[in-house]
Design a protein around this motif. Structure first.
Motif, PDB file in Angstrom:
ATOM      1  N   PHE A 228       0.843  -1.189   0.000  1.00  0.00           N
ATOM      2  CA  PHE A 228       0.000   0.000   0.000  1.00  0.00           C
ATOM      3  C   PHE A 228       0.884   1.247   0.000  1.00  0.00           C
ATOM      4  O   PHE A 228       2.065   1.188   0.312  1.00  0.00           O
ATOM      5  CB  PHE A 228      -0.951  -0.011   1.199  1.00  0.00           C
ATOM      6  CG  PHE A 228      -1.952  -1.140   1.137  1.00  0.00           C
ATOM      7  CD1 PHE A 228      -3.108  -1.004   0.388  1.00  0.00           C
ATOM      8  CD2 PHE A 228      -1.716  -2.328   1.797  1.00  0.00           C
ATOM      9  CE1 PHE A 228      -4.025  -2.043   0.300  1.00  0.00           C
ATOM     10  CE2 PHE A 228      -2.620  -3.376   1.722  1.00  0.00           C
ATOM     11  CZ  PHE A 228      -3.777  -3.233   0.972  1.00  0.00           C
ATOM     12  N   GLU A 229       0.276   2.393  -0.343  1.00  0.00           N
ATOM     13  CA  GLU A 229       1.019   3.642  -0.477  1.00  0.00           C
ATOM     14  C   GLU A 229       0.392   4.724   0.402  1.00  0.00           C
ATOM     15  O   GLU A 229      -0.697   4.541   0.951  1.00  0.00           O
ATOM     16  CB  GLU A 229       1.015   4.077  -1.946  1.00  0.00           C
ATOM     17  CG  GLU A 229       1.622   3.038  -2.880  1.00  0.00           C
ATOM     18  CD  GLU A 229       1.453   3.400  -4.346  1.00  0.00           C
ATOM     19  OE1 GLU A 229       0.728   4.377  -4.638  1.00  0.00           O
ATOM     20  OE2 GLU A 229       2.051   2.707  -5.193  1.00  0.00           O
ATOM     21  N   GLU A 230       1.101   5.837   0.510  1.00  0.00           N
ATOM     22  CA  GLU A 230       0.592   6.937   1.336  1.00  0.00           C
ATOM     23  C   GLU A 230      -0.773   7.408   0.862  1.00  0.00           C
ATOM     24  O   GLU A 230      -1.611   7.823   1.668  1.00  0.00           O
ATOM     25  CB  GLU A 230       1.598   8.095   1.333  1.00  0.00           C
ATOM     26  CG  GLU A 230       2.866   7.805   2.126  1.00  0.00           C
ATOM     27  CD  GLU A 230       3.714   9.046   2.339  1.00  0.00           C
ATOM     28  OE1 GLU A 230       3.192  10.166   2.075  1.00  0.00           O
ATOM     29  OE2 GLU A 230       4.866   8.906   2.769  1.00  0.00           O
ATOM     30  N   SER A 231      -1.008   7.337  -0.423  1.00  0.00           N
ATOM     31  CA  SER A 231      -2.312   7.761  -0.959  1.00  0.00           C
ATOM     32  C   SER A 231      -3.448   6.879  -0.425  1.00  0.00           C
ATOM     33  O   SER A 231      -4.603   7.327  -0.369  1.00  0.00           O
ATOM     34  CB  SER A 231      -2.295   7.723  -2.492  1.00  0.00           C
ATOM     35  OG  SER A 231      -2.008   6.419  -2.966  1.00  0.00           O
ATOM     36  N   ASP A 232      -3.122   5.653  -0.036  1.00  0.00           N
ATOM     37  CA  ASP A 232      -4.153   4.764   0.508  1.00  0.00           C
ATOM     38  C   ASP A 232      -4.606   5.190   1.901  1.00  0.00           C
ATOM     39  O   ASP A 232      -5.631   4.690   2.393  1.00  0.00           O
ATOM     40  CB  ASP A 232      -3.638   3.319   0.561  1.00  0.00           C
ATOM     41  CG  ASP A 232      -3.551   2.678  -0.804  1.00  0.00           C
ATOM     42  OD1 ASP A 232      -4.588   2.600  -1.480  1.00  0.00           O
ATOM     43  OD2 ASP A 232      -2.446   2.273  -1.197  1.00  0.00           O
ATOM     44  N   LEU A 233      -3.867   6.093   2.544  1.00  0.00           N
ATOM     45  CA  LEU A 233      -4.231   6.571   3.874  1.00  0.00           C
ATOM     46  C   LEU A 233      -5.125   7.801   3.823  1.00  0.00           C
ATOM     47  O   LEU A 233      -5.670   8.217   4.851  1.00  0.00           O
ATOM     48  CB  LEU A 233      -2.969   6.903   4.682  1.00  0.00           C
ATOM     49  CG  LEU A 233      -1.909   5.821   4.813  1.00  0.00           C
ATOM     50  CD1 LEU A 233      -0.766   6.315   5.692  1.00  0.00           C
ATOM     51  CD2 LEU A 233      -2.492   4.535   5.364  1.00  0.00           C
ATOM     52  N   GLU A 234      -5.296   8.376   2.637  1.00  0.00           N
ATOM     53  CA  GLU A 234      -6.065   9.611   2.518  1.00  0.00           C
ATOM     54  C   GLU A 234      -7.561   9.350   2.644  1.00  0.00           C
ATOM     55  O   GLU A 234      -8.056   8.261   2.320  1.00  0.00           O
ATOM     56  CB  GLU A 234      -5.756  10.282   1.173  1.00  0.00           C
ATOM     57  CG  GLU A 234      -4.297  10.699   1.026  1.00  0.00           C
ATOM     58  CD  GLU A 234      -3.971  11.216  -0.363  1.00  0.00           C
ATOM     59  OE1 GLU A 234      -4.894  11.215  -1.216  1.00  0.00           O
ATOM     60  OE2 GLU A 234      -2.810  11.589  -0.590  1.00  0.00           O
ATOM     61  N   ASP A 235      -8.276  10.373   3.146  1.00  0.00           N
ATOM     62  CA  ASP A 235      -9.738  10.339   3.234  1.00  0.00           C
ATOM     63  C   ASP A 235     -10.260   9.142   4.027  1.00  0.00           C
ATOM     64  O   ASP A 235     -11.284   8.539   3.684  1.00  0.00           O
ATOM     65  CB  ASP A 235     -10.368  10.335   1.832  1.00  0.00           C
ATOM     66  CG  ASP A 235      -9.969  11.573   1.019  1.00  0.00           C
ATOM     67  OD1 ASP A 235      -9.925  12.661   1.610  1.00  0.00           O
ATOM     68  OD2 ASP A 235      -9.698  11.419  -0.185  1.00  0.00           O
TER      69      ASP A 235
END
Length: 295
Positions: A228-235
């Motif tokens: 997973f990536e940092e973008s997966d932690l958004e929202d």
């Protein structure tokens, strides 16, 4: 390795919102449904070791396990005293799950210096093993498992304990953990389950639950190791992350996720019920009854 049998299917749940009598009823109902083990977490509420002692008195076959007891909250000799006492008094129905918790909860909230996780846990386990106990010993000492996500902590679990208790992970992580632990160690995996086929409602409930954890480095670093990536932690978490960490859908879909953990090498799966409409602190009995061993 030990006479304690955690079985294959247990339940992981916060009982903090329940008065003690209600928590006893909760444990008794789980026992009646055929669940083998109840895992008790530790944050800023009840002492899980004392609470486990109370619930052991209220049940006859259910194993009580800490998932996890924070090592910064108690000296290792005190943990050994507690585990030996509970194992002897319950006839072997207690498992001590230990963990290093998280820096924000230790150094931030408790104002205790947070050490290097693996080094600190190794020193704690070695001190625990050497602690004297002069009372009537249990027939067999309580098994010890540790909260382990990364490869170094999993290595330590395999070296010095009965096994590992990973939290907020995936079947893919379970497979990696089994490879590191070897074939004989316990691998007691937590899995959140939502009995709901509406994607919007299920993911909303999942994000509300994940909000407590998503900013904790121990968890998101492990998710990054899984791809997973940092973008997966958004929202509040991407759909991809939510669907990987939470099993949601009908009974068949939930059973398939549990089986995926077993197929990947889990020896025990502890279900954490997440309700869509249930008030906070109220367990979703629909999902617990649907997935119960005695169902």
């Amino acid at each position: 390795m030990t006479g304690t049998d955690v079985g294959q299917l247990g339940v992981w749940y916060f009982t903090e919102a329940m008065p003690s009598a209600a928590a006893a009823g909760f444990a008794q109902r789980l026992e009646g449904l055929g669940y083998s083990t109840l895992w008790l977490p530790e944050t800023t509420g009840r002492n899980p070791l004392i609470h486990a002692g109370f619930l052991l008195q209220q049940t006859s076959s259910l194993v009580l396990a800490t998932g996890i007891a924070n090592i910064y909250h108690r000296h290792p000799a005190m943990a050994a005293q507690s585990a030996n006492t509970l194992a002897e008094q319950s006839g072997g129905r207690f498992v001590l799950g230990l963990g290093v918790s998280h820096a924000p909860l230790v150094s931030g909230l408790r104002k205790i210096e947070y050490g290097k996780p693996v080094t600190t846990m190794r020193a704690y386990l070695e001190s625990y093993a050497e602690a004297p106990y002069s009372s009537v010993p249990p027939a067999q000492k309580a098994p010890v498992v540790i909260a382990a996500l990364g490869p170094k902590m999993l290595d330590l679990a395999g070296e010095l304990t009965h096994g590992a208790h990973p939290y907020l992970t995936t079947p893919e992580h379970t497979a990696k953990a089994r490879e590191i632990l070897g074939p004989d160690k316990w691998l007691c995996v937590e899995q959140k389950v939502i009995l709901c086929t509406d994607p919007e409602k299920a993911r909303k409930a999942a994000r509300e639950t994940l909000a407590v954890y998503i900013g904790l480095p121990n968890y998101y670093k492990n998710w990054f190791r899984l791809g997973f990536e940092e973008s997966d932690l958004e929202d509040g978490g991407s759909d991809r992350l939510i669907d990987a960490l939470f099993a949601w859908g009908d009974e068949q879909a939930l059973r398939a996720r549990v089986q995926a953990h077993f197929d990947a090498g889990a020896s025990h799966v502890c279900l954490q019920p997440v309700g869509v409409d249930a008030p906070m602190g109220t367990p979703d009995w629909d999902v617990l009854e649907a997935l119960a061993p005695n169902a």
